[in-house]
Scaffold this motif. Structure first.
Motif, PDB file in Angstrom:
ATOM      1  N   ARG A   1      -6.341  31.502  50.720  1.00  0.00           N
ATOM      2  CA  ARG A   1      -6.566  31.308  49.281  1.00  0.00           C
ATOM      3  C   ARG A   1      -6.184  32.576  48.528  1.00  0.00           C
ATOM      4  O   ARG A   1      -6.322  33.700  49.058  1.00  0.00           O
ATOM      5  CB  ARG A   1      -8.008  30.889  48.989  1.00  0.00           C
ATOM      6  N   ALA A   2      -5.693  32.359  47.320  1.00  0.00           N
ATOM      7  CA  ALA A   2      -5.336  33.487  46.451  1.00  0.00           C
ATOM      8  C   ALA A   2      -6.571  33.915  45.673  1.00  0.00           C
ATOM      9  O   ALA A   2      -7.370  33.070  45.242  1.00  0.00           O
ATOM     10  CB  ALA A   2      -4.228  33.062  45.501  1.00  0.00           C
ATOM     11  N   VAL A   3      -6.747  35.212  45.521  1.00  0.00           N
ATOM     12  CA  VAL A   3      -7.910  35.764  44.806  1.00  0.00           C
ATOM     13  C   VAL A   3      -7.438  36.897  43.893  1.00  0.00           C
ATOM     14  O   VAL A   3      -6.397  37.511  44.138  1.00  0.00           O
ATOM     15  CB  VAL A   3      -8.978  36.303  45.789  1.00  0.00           C
ATOM     16  N   ARG A   4      -8.206  37.142  42.842  1.00  0.00           N
ATOM     17  CA  ARG A   4      -7.868  38.261  41.956  1.00  0.00           C
ATOM     18  C   ARG A   4      -8.093  39.602  42.650  1.00  0.00           C
ATOM     19  O   ARG A   4      -7.324  40.546  42.501  1.00  0.00           O
ATOM     20  CB  ARG A   4      -8.709  38.193  40.676  1.00  0.00           C
ATOM     21  N   GLU A   5      -9.206  39.676  43.371  1.00  0.00           N
ATOM     22  CA  GLU A   5      -9.520  40.893  44.151  1.00  0.00           C
ATOM     23  C   GLU A   5     -10.066  40.465  45.503  1.00  0.00           C
ATOM     24  O   GLU A   5     -10.722  39.424  45.611  1.00  0.00           O
ATOM     25  CB  GLU A   5     -10.574  41.726  43.426  1.00  0.00           C
ATOM     26  N   LEU A   6      -9.804  41.265  46.526  1.00  0.00           N
ATOM     27  CA  LEU A   6     -10.334  40.935  47.840  1.00  0.00           C
ATOM     28  C   LEU A   6     -11.854  41.019  47.815  1.00  0.00           C
ATOM     29  O   LEU A   6     -12.414  41.989  47.291  1.00  0.00           O
ATOM     30  CB  LEU A   6      -9.768  41.883  48.900  1.00  0.00           C
ATOM     31  N   PRO A   7     -12.538  40.030  48.389  1.00  0.00           N
ATOM     32  CA  PRO A   7     -13.998  40.064  48.400  1.00  0.00           C
ATOM     33  C   PRO A   7     -14.546  41.041  49.440  1.00  0.00           C
ATOM     34  O   PRO A   7     -13.810  41.504  50.312  1.00  0.00           O
ATOM     35  CB  PRO A   7     -14.360  38.620  48.772  1.00  0.00           C
ATOM     36  N   GLU A   8     -15.812  41.331  49.351  1.00  0.00           N
ATOM     37  CA  GLU A   8     -16.490  42.135  50.372  1.00  0.00           C
ATOM     38  C   GLU A   8     -16.641  41.297  51.641  1.00  0.00           C
ATOM     39  O   GLU A   8     -16.597  40.068  51.595  1.00  0.00           O
ATOM     40  CB  GLU A   8     -17.889  42.543  49.869  1.00  0.00           C
ATOM     41  N   GLY A   9     -16.826  41.966  52.755  1.00  0.00           N
ATOM     42  CA  GLY A   9     -17.187  41.265  53.985  1.00  0.00           C
ATOM     43  C   GLY A   9     -16.026  40.744  54.798  1.00  0.00           C
ATOM     44  O   GLY A   9     -16.232  40.037  55.785  1.00  0.00           O
ATOM     45  N   LEU A  10     -14.789  41.077  54.414  1.00  0.00           N
ATOM     46  CA  LEU A  10     -13.645  40.678  55.240  1.00  0.00           C
ATOM     47  C   LEU A  10     -13.657  41.481  56.536  1.00  0.00           C
ATOM     48  O   LEU A  10     -14.140  42.612  56.582  1.00  0.00           O
ATOM     49  CB  LEU A  10     -12.339  40.935  54.494  1.00  0.00           C
ATOM     50  N   ASP A  11     -13.088  40.893  57.589  1.00  0.00           N
ATOM     51  CA  ASP A  11     -13.024  41.641  58.849  1.00  0.00           C
ATOM     52  C   ASP A  11     -11.983  42.755  58.775  1.00  0.00           C
ATOM     53  O   ASP A  11     -12.210  43.853  59.260  1.00  0.00           O
ATOM     54  CB  ASP A  11     -12.688  40.684  59.997  1.00  0.00           C
ATOM     55  N   ALA A  12     -10.834  42.453  58.181  1.00  0.00           N
ATOM     56  CA  ALA A  12      -9.769  43.463  58.080  1.00  0.00           C
ATOM     57  C   ALA A  12      -8.927  43.196  56.843  1.00  0.00           C
ATOM     58  O   ALA A  12      -8.742  42.041  56.448  1.00  0.00           O
ATOM     59  CB  ALA A  12      -8.884  43.427  59.322  1.00  0.00           C
TER      60      ALA A  12
END
Lengths: 325, 183
Positions: free
Chosen positions: B85-96
């Motif tokens: 999915r496309a997002v404006r900013e990367l969210p917290e909690g991603l693995d990498a």
């Protein structure tokens, strides 16, 4: 001189063949090879197919089984030797004495090369590998200058292979414990130097810090080029100042040394980088193939012209011009 | 101390012009979703060996951040049920997370840029689970994904000509200044 090229994946193997390699070296997807990185290396089936592809193009495949066998798990290294031989490997690159002994007894007709990990850096050591296991070639550690290499060639009944491009170790190949100290895992035993699972990058005040096993080993400002997150390329504070102590982030580029290495009697030239992408493989192999073709016509190169591929975007001839001992 | 034999070297991917980022910034991301989902589903079906190389990392959440565009992507490669999915900013909690200019990220996926070389030049940066990021990089590099075919299927030959023209245009853009621009 033969051009020996790395491959971490089947795609890289094909890229190296197409770029002009004489031989490819690669390893299994386990701790038997010294580039046991995530997403890298060959399954048994991939190796069989890769060897068949290479052979169709007249290119040899050398299989690196070059870690030191762990007590109680020797069958893993034995299986790697058996499977590589069955797949049609043109040579096995080995470092461990037990693995060399097993391979020479179980597969007496299999060509064996002594890995750089064995650290065989003098004629007596090389003679031992030749007499005990029938080794046909030794990959020399990156500690020797050209005069020393010429002496070894003269006094050894064995082919020699030397690195000409790529990452440099701190000249303790097969004996380095820096990664073990920080993470409990090493290239010698587990096939991983500074394993990615133990590496982290964090940003603070505009600087990126790299940590290994919880130790902060380097910090880069916005305008600084980076190197691999290994302890040997960390920066340390000492009473005489702070900076790189073991090694700066640079890559070996011995293109300018090829005439001297040829005159020294070296059999094969090795490119480091099984962990690199196929873009690196294709570009570096093609560049060295062109340099070797030029050498045959009496032309020499001042460098491989591979700045963008080099660690720290900087090249060095390493120990080849070393005048100290 | 620097080796007197060393030679300083250069070579970097281009960066999209800022006017382009400004122009696409107000556009909604929702229309991108069906195309992204279709592309990922096609890749997942056409290149199953990707999952063999990803191994345990296939279940992780990756952030892909083209630093010269005003949006990013969250990728979950999960076998059989991949999500992007496309997002404006990367969210917290991603693995990498992998950050770099679009041309560098695409070039790495296509096999025209080497990931380590981009890392050395500070064009590309990784945060979080470095092993997962490496596995993803190596899996994509080995897969040799035909993006033209994935994106446009039967229109691939036309797409190849168009994308070649676009690549020439992108390559003519100025390279990152000294490779030192990063977010």
């Amino acid at each position: 001189m033969e051009l020996i090229c790395p491959a971490g994946t089947p795609a890289s193997l094909e890229a190296a063949v197409e770029a002009g390699a004489d031989a490819i070296y690669c390893g299994f997807r386990d701790e038997t090879n010294a580039r046991n990185f995530p997403g890298l290396n060959f399954s048994r089936e991939e190796l069989r197919k890769g060897i068949a592809f290479a052979h169709r193009h007249g290119v040899k495949v050398l299989v690196a089984i070059n870690t030191f066998a762990r007590a109680g798990s020797f069958e893993l290294w034995q299986a790697a030797v058996d499977d590589a031989a069955a797949a049609g490997a043109d040579a096995l690159i080995l470092a461990d004495l037990a693995t060399l002994d097993y391979a020479s007894r179980r597969h007496p007709d299999q060509r064996l090369h002594v890995s750089v990990q064995a650290g065989a850096a003098n004629p007596d050591a090389i003679r031992f590998y030749v007499e005990a296991f029938g080794a046909r070639r030794v990959v020399l550690p990156r500690v020797l200058n050209v005069m020393e290499i010429a002496t070894i060639v003269r006094e050894s009944d064995c082919e020699t292979e030397v690195f000409v491009f790529g990452g440099l170790c701190v000249m303790e190949e097969g004996r380095c414990s820096l990664s073990s100290y920080a993470t409990g895992k090493s290239p010698n035993m587990n096939g991983v130097c500074s394993p990615a699972s133990d590496v982290a990058y964090t940003e603070r005040d505009g600087r990126i810090s790299s940590t290994l096993g919880g130790f902060t080993i380097n910090s880069f400002g916005k305008n600084e080029l980076a190197g691999y997150p290994t302890l040997c390329k960390g920066r340390f504070a000492t009473p005489k100042g702070s900076g790189y102590i073991f090694e700066e982030p640079v890559s070996l580029d011995a293109a300018v040394m090829l005439p001297a290495l040829r005159d020294a009697g070296v059999t094969a030239l090795k490119i480091e980088g099984r962990q690199r992408g196929r873009a690196y493989i294709a570009e570096v192999v093609r560049s060295f193939r062109d340099i070797l073709s030029g050498l045959d016509k009496g032309q020499t190169a001042s460098s491989a012209g591979l700045a963008a591929m080099a660690e720290g975007q900087t090249g060095t001839v390493g120990a080849y011009r070393k005048s100290w001992r | 101390m620097r080796d007197p034999e060393t030679t300083e070297l250069q070579g970097l991917p281009p960066r999209l012009p800022q006017w382009l980022a400004r122009a696409v910034a107000p556009l909604p991301l929702a229309p991108l979703q069906p195309a992204l989902a279709l592309m990922l589903a096609r890749i997942s079906r056409a290149y199953p060996e990707l999952y063999d190389r990803l191994g345990e990392h296939a279940e992780k959440r990756f952030g892909i951040d083209p630093t010269d565009l005003p949006f990013a992507f969250v990728l979950e490669p999960k076998p059989g049920r991949p999500v992007v999915r496309a997002v404006r900013e990367l969210p917290e909690g991603l693995d990498a997370s992998i950050r770099g200019p679009l041309a560098g990220l695409i070039g790495m996926a296509e096999g025209t840029f080497d990931g380590d070389a981009l890392f050395f030049s500070r064009v590309l940066w990784v945060e979080g689970d470095v092993a997962a990021a490496l596995a993803l990089r190596n899996a994509i590099d080995d897969a040799r994904i035909d993006f033209d075919n994935i994106l446009l299927g039967g229109f691939a030959p036309l797409a190849t000509r168009l994308s070649d023209a676009l690549r020439k245009r992108v390559r003519s853009l100025p390279a990152l200044p000294g490779g030192r621009a990063w977010n």
